[in-house]
Design a protein around this motif. Structure first.
Motif: not given
Length: 194
Positions: A57-60, A109-114, A119-129
């Motif tokens: 389920a994606t968006d433009p 953007h994926m962190a805003t997609m239901p 998974n996106a927020k978990a990856l963002i956390s790993d990348i931030d660390a």
């Protein structure tokens, strides 16, 4: 007054990707990336794309960022040129900034997609660390303040390849390999006749 204005206008360099001289191109605006962040995002780009490829389920906005990132990556010769990430003088450094900034924007953007949020927020956390461990935000280069857009593709500085020794070596080696391959396929007219 007109002469002074003409001289000042001629003295200002025309830069294709500088936000200070031209309005941003149309499309989705992509925030800049520091040189240090670029290296970290490069290490995690595969994970970002894997997560993106599993989205049904994606968006433009998602599709434009995903497609632009892939197009930009292709223009940058798939990240294969030596020094494209670490060497600020590389003709491929700016386009590397562009495709990696797009990968980061896609993840954001994926962190805003239901369907991808967890998974996106978990990856963002790993990348931030990873960024904190490597001090990524402190490592800057000439393209660190440059923002990008899905409305414009950043091409490598092709003319500068002859002045960048690693890029020139790859170019010459590729040309030599093509000549050897053509020679082995087609050979000389006498060799084919025998």
């Amino acid at each position: 007054m007109a002469i002074a204005l003409s001289i000042m206008t001629a003295a200002v360099p025309a830069e294709a990707h500088s936000g200070s001289f031209a309005p941003p191109p149309p499309g989705i605006q992509i925030p800049s990336l520091t040189h240090g962040q670029m290296a970290v995002i490069a290490r995690h780009r595969g994970e970002i794309l894997e997560l993106a490829q599993h989205q049904t389920a994606t968006d433009p906005t998602f599709r434009r960022l995903y497609n632009h990132g892939n197009l930009q990556y292709t223009y940058c010769l798939w990240g294969l040129m030596p020094g494209s990430l670490a060497d600020e003088e590389s003709p491929f450094n700016e386009c590397s900034h562009a495709y990696l900034a797009t990968a980061k924007a896609l993840l954001t953007h994926m962190a805003t997609m239901p369907s991808a949020e967890r998974n996106a927020k978990a990856l963002i956390s790993d990348i931030d660390a990873d960024m904190v461990r490597s001090g990524a935000s402190w490592i800057l280069c000439q393209y660190s303040g440059e923002s990008f857009s899905t409305g414009a593709v950043v091409e490598p500085r092709w003319r500068d390849m002859v002045f960048h020794l690693p890029s020139l070596c790859v170019l010459l080696a590729t040309m030599a390999a093509l000549v050897v391959a053509a020679w082995s396929i087609f050979g000389t007219p006498r060799a084919r006749a025998a």
